[in-house]
Design a protein around this motif. Structure first.
Motif, PDB file in Angstrom:
ATOM      1  N   ALA A 186       0.856  -1.213  -0.028  1.00  0.00           N
ATOM      2  CA  ALA A 186      -0.060   0.058  -0.107  1.00  0.00           C
ATOM      3  C   ALA A 186       0.838   1.475  -0.104  1.00  0.00           C
ATOM      4  O   ALA A 186       0.542   2.227  -0.547  1.00  0.00           O
ATOM      5  CB  ALA A 186      -0.945  -0.086   1.215  1.00  0.00           C
ATOM      6  N   GLY A 187       1.754   1.376   0.699  1.00  0.00           N
ATOM      7  CA  GLY A 187       2.946   2.444   0.529  1.00  0.00           C
ATOM      8  C   GLY A 187       3.543   2.543  -0.777  1.00  0.00           C
ATOM      9  O   GLY A 187       3.415   4.051  -1.060  1.00  0.00           O
ATOM     10  N   ILE A 188       3.882   1.909  -1.487  1.00  0.00           N
ATOM     11  CA  ILE A 188       4.186   1.825  -2.719  1.00  0.00           C
ATOM     12  C   ILE A 188       3.193   2.429  -3.647  1.00  0.00           C
ATOM     13  O   ILE A 188       3.522   3.325  -4.527  1.00  0.00           O
ATOM     14  CB  ILE A 188       4.951   0.516  -3.230  1.00  0.00           C
ATOM     15  CG1 ILE A 188       6.360   0.285  -2.470  1.00  0.00           C
ATOM     16  CG2 ILE A 188       5.153   0.831  -5.031  1.00  0.00           C
ATOM     17  CD1 ILE A 188       6.790  -1.064  -3.160  1.00  0.00           C
ATOM     18  N   ALA A 189       2.132   1.920  -3.541  1.00  0.00           N
ATOM     19  CA  ALA A 189       0.951   2.260  -4.531  1.00  0.00           C
ATOM     20  C   ALA A 189       0.671   3.686  -3.952  1.00  0.00           C
ATOM     21  O   ALA A 189       0.062   4.817  -4.951  1.00  0.00           O
ATOM     22  CB  ALA A 189      -0.244   1.465  -4.123  1.00  0.00           C
ATOM     23  N   GLY A 190       0.613   3.912  -2.796  1.00  0.00           N
ATOM     24  CA  GLY A 190       0.319   5.551  -2.282  1.00  0.00           C
ATOM     25  C   GLY A 190       1.418   6.477  -2.764  1.00  0.00           C
ATOM     26  O   GLY A 190       0.981   7.349  -3.206  1.00  0.00           O
ATOM     27  N   LEU A 191       2.672   6.029  -2.767  1.00  0.00           N
ATOM     28  CA  LEU A 191       3.588   6.914  -3.464  1.00  0.00           C
ATOM     29  C   LEU A 191       3.487   7.188  -4.816  1.00  0.00           C
ATOM     30  O   LEU A 191       3.629   8.140  -5.213  1.00  0.00           O
ATOM     31  CB  LEU A 191       4.962   6.370  -3.166  1.00  0.00           C
ATOM     32  CG  LEU A 191       5.475   6.362  -1.558  1.00  0.00           C
ATOM     33  CD1 LEU A 191       6.715   5.702  -1.396  1.00  0.00           C
ATOM     34  CD2 LEU A 191       5.528   7.907  -1.129  1.00  0.00           C
ATOM     35  N   PHE A 192       3.056   6.022  -5.460  1.00  0.00           N
ATOM     36  CA  PHE A 192       3.132   6.274  -7.070  1.00  0.00           C
ATOM     37  C   PHE A 192       1.686   7.290  -7.233  1.00  0.00           C
ATOM     38  O   PHE A 192       1.829   8.089  -8.029  1.00  0.00           O
ATOM     39  CB  PHE A 192       2.791   4.969  -7.854  1.00  0.00           C
ATOM     40  CG  PHE A 192       2.458   5.082  -9.124  1.00  0.00           C
ATOM     41  CD1 PHE A 192       3.816   5.406 -10.136  1.00  0.00           C
ATOM     42  CD2 PHE A 192       1.086   4.786  -9.479  1.00  0.00           C
ATOM     43  CE1 PHE A 192       3.376   5.335 -11.131  1.00  0.00           C
ATOM     44  CE2 PHE A 192       1.037   5.125 -10.894  1.00  0.00           C
ATOM     45  CZ  PHE A 192       1.992   5.240 -11.871  1.00  0.00           C
ATOM     46  N   GLY A 196      -3.773  11.958  -3.785  1.00  0.00           N
ATOM     47  CA  GLY A 196      -3.322  10.877  -4.891  1.00  0.00           C
ATOM     48  C   GLY A 196      -2.824   9.776  -3.932  1.00  0.00           C
ATOM     49  O   GLY A 196      -3.067   8.541  -4.385  1.00  0.00           O
ATOM     50  N   GLY A 197      -1.888  10.096  -2.929  1.00  0.00           N
ATOM     51  CA  GLY A 197      -1.623   8.999  -2.137  1.00  0.00           C
ATOM     52  C   GLY A 197      -2.786   8.342  -1.504  1.00  0.00           C
ATOM     53  O   GLY A 197      -2.732   6.963  -1.387  1.00  0.00           O
ATOM     54  N   PHE A 198      -3.458   8.783  -0.867  1.00  0.00           N
ATOM     55  CA  PHE A 198      -4.843   8.224  -0.496  1.00  0.00           C
ATOM     56  C   PHE A 198      -5.536   7.414  -1.544  1.00  0.00           C
ATOM     57  O   PHE A 198      -5.999   6.101  -1.145  1.00  0.00           O
ATOM     58  CB  PHE A 198      -6.020   9.305   0.229  1.00  0.00           C
ATOM     59  CG  PHE A 198      -7.115   8.708   0.599  1.00  0.00           C
ATOM     60  CD1 PHE A 198      -7.446   7.901   1.834  1.00  0.00           C
ATOM     61  CD2 PHE A 198      -8.457   8.721  -0.268  1.00  0.00           C
ATOM     62  CE1 PHE A 198      -8.398   7.491   2.159  1.00  0.00           C
ATOM     63  CE2 PHE A 198      -9.537   8.122   0.139  1.00  0.00           C
ATOM     64  CZ  PHE A 198      -9.633   7.547   1.532  1.00  0.00           C
ATOM     65  N   VAL A 199      -5.893   7.954  -2.704  1.00  0.00           N
ATOM     66  CA  VAL A 199      -6.483   7.100  -3.724  1.00  0.00           C
ATOM     67  C   VAL A 199      -5.453   5.871  -4.035  1.00  0.00           C
ATOM     68  O   VAL A 199      -6.155   4.769  -4.007  1.00  0.00           O
ATOM     69  CB  VAL A 199      -6.726   7.934  -4.810  1.00  0.00           C
ATOM     70  CG1 VAL A 199      -7.301   6.875  -6.090  1.00  0.00           C
ATOM     71  CG2 VAL A 199      -7.760   8.943  -4.695  1.00  0.00           C
ATOM     72  N   GLY A 200      -4.315   6.233  -4.140  1.00  0.00           N
ATOM     73  CA  GLY A 200      -3.361   5.059  -4.568  1.00  0.00           C
ATOM     74  C   GLY A 200      -3.261   3.929  -3.509  1.00  0.00           C
ATOM     75  O   GLY A 200      -3.524   2.620  -3.711  1.00  0.00           O
ATOM     76  N   GLY A 201      -3.390   4.327  -2.242  1.00  0.00           N
ATOM     77  CA  GLY A 201      -3.362   3.346  -0.847  1.00  0.00           C
ATOM     78  C   GLY A 201      -4.413   2.490  -0.802  1.00  0.00           C
ATOM     79  O   GLY A 201      -4.453   1.517  -0.547  1.00  0.00           O
ATOM     80  N   PHE A 202      -5.538   3.446  -1.040  1.00  0.00           N
ATOM     81  CA  PHE A 202      -6.918   2.847  -0.800  1.00  0.00           C
ATOM     82  C   PHE A 202      -6.996   1.838  -1.764  1.00  0.00           C
ATOM     83  O   PHE A 202      -7.723   0.631  -1.463  1.00  0.00           O
ATOM     84  CB  PHE A 202      -8.075   3.977  -1.070  1.00  0.00           C
ATOM     85  CG  PHE A 202      -9.214   3.543  -0.858  1.00  0.00           C
ATOM     86  CD1 PHE A 202     -10.120   3.171   0.416  1.00  0.00           C
ATOM     87  CD2 PHE A 202     -10.159   2.805  -1.711  1.00  0.00           C
ATOM     88  CE1 PHE A 202     -11.132   2.749   0.606  1.00  0.00           C
ATOM     89  CE2 PHE A 202     -11.449   2.503  -1.665  1.00  0.00           C
ATOM     90  CZ  PHE A 202     -11.969   2.656  -0.569  1.00  0.00           C
ATOM     91  N   ALA A 203      -6.882   1.783  -2.967  1.00  0.00           N
ATOM     92  CA  ALA A 203      -7.078   1.079  -4.099  1.00  0.00           C
ATOM     93  C   ALA A 203      -6.183  -0.300  -3.787  1.00  0.00           C
ATOM     94  O   ALA A 203      -6.874  -1.514  -3.958  1.00  0.00           O
ATOM     95  CB  ALA A 203      -6.556   1.321  -5.419  1.00  0.00           C
ATOM     96  N   ALA A 204      -4.987  -0.278  -3.285  1.00  0.00           N
ATOM     97  CA  ALA A 204      -4.293  -1.349  -2.742  1.00  0.00           C
ATOM     98  C   ALA A 204      -4.854  -2.154  -1.755  1.00  0.00           C
ATOM     99  O   ALA A 204      -4.785  -3.298  -1.787  1.00  0.00           O
ATOM    100  CB  ALA A 204      -2.826  -0.810  -2.649  1.00  0.00           C
TER     101      ALA A 204
END
Length: 265
Positions: A61-67, A99-107
């Motif tokens: 989730a951290g990597i997805a959030g950073l992306f 954007g970090g929230f959306v990426g982390g949430f999707a993961a």
């Protein structure tokens, strides 16, 4: 501020160092939450506990959030991004909270399905760790002086960033410090709420609702003293995203309060 640490031939960016610290600390907190919820989770059909699962979740989730945070930031200026996308996309500076929230949430949605844990329960478990990770990451913004500071102020704790990535010689609000303290306070509240969830006093999802509402309000208010440009209805992009977070969290809390529990898994 200290943008870089120089250790012999090594040059370490402090922002990256604090992001790594944020991921590590939040992983420990998430693992602690998994451990205290063990009996609760073992009652979930199909759930198989894994060793150090908190670290696995934070890693992915951290990597997805950073992306997501990086992608959202560069797309805020689409003309500049599409003119020369690769240097902007892989720059070490510029990350957007939403954007970090959306990426982390999707993961997290995918990880919850993989672990066979109801999504709302899974998000409840992850919320305190997410707050702590965000708080520590903001210290990286402070150390690098990357422009996340606020408007000029005459208050005694005002700071200047003459050597920052986005330099200023004016004394300004150190908004990363404000966010660090506020998000840690929210994490403490959500952690304590977790005990009610474990005892069955609160329905799954209410901790996540608290995360959405509290962090949304905090970021919305902080933006009034930030230097971000205004766009939609005089609000910054972060305020618009924060308002969406508050509304979604409030609607979900209302549905839970009416007994209309939803299992998004």
């Amino acid at each position: 501020m200290i943008s870089f640490l120089h250790l012999g031939p090594l040059t370490i960016p402090t922002f990256g160092l604090m992001v790594a610290t944020a991921l590590l600390v939040s992983a420990y907190i998430l693992q602690a939450d998994f451990d205290r919820r063990r009996a609760q989770l073992e009652r979930v059909p199909g759930y198989q506990p894994q060793k150090d699962e908190g670290f696995l979740v934070i890693g992915i989730a951290g990597i997805a959030g950073l992306f997501g945070a990086r992608l959202y930031h560069v797309l805020e200026s689409p003309a500049e991004f599409f003119a020369d996308p690769w240097p902007l996309l892989f720059s070490r500076y510029g990350f957007a909270w939403f954007g970090g929230f959306v990426g982390g949430f999707a993961a997290l949605v995918l990880l919850a399905k993989r672990a066979k844990i109801p999504l709302l329960l899974f998000l409840d478990t992850c919320s305190p760790a997410a707050c702590v990770g965000y708080a520590i990451g903001r210290i990286g913004c402070l150390l690098s002086g990357d422009g996340d500071y606020g408007t000029p102020t005459s208050l005694p704790w005002g700071m200047s960033f003459p050597n920052g990535v986005v330099p200023t010689t004016q004394r300004v609000h150190p908004t990363p410090i404000y966010e660090f303290l506020i998000w840690l306070a929210i994490a403490v509240v959500l952690w304590r709420w977790g005990m009610k969830s474990i005892r069955g006093i609160e329905a799954p999802g209410k901790i996540f609702c608290g995360y959405l509402i509290f962090t949304g309000f905090a970021r919305f208010l902080i933006e009034f003293i930030r230097i971000n440009p205004r766009s939609f209805l005089g609000m910054s992009n972060a305020q618009t995203a924060s308002l969406a977070s508050i509304i979604f969290g409030g609607l979900l809390l209302w549905r839970l309060g009416r007994g209309a529990r939803r299992d998004f898994a």
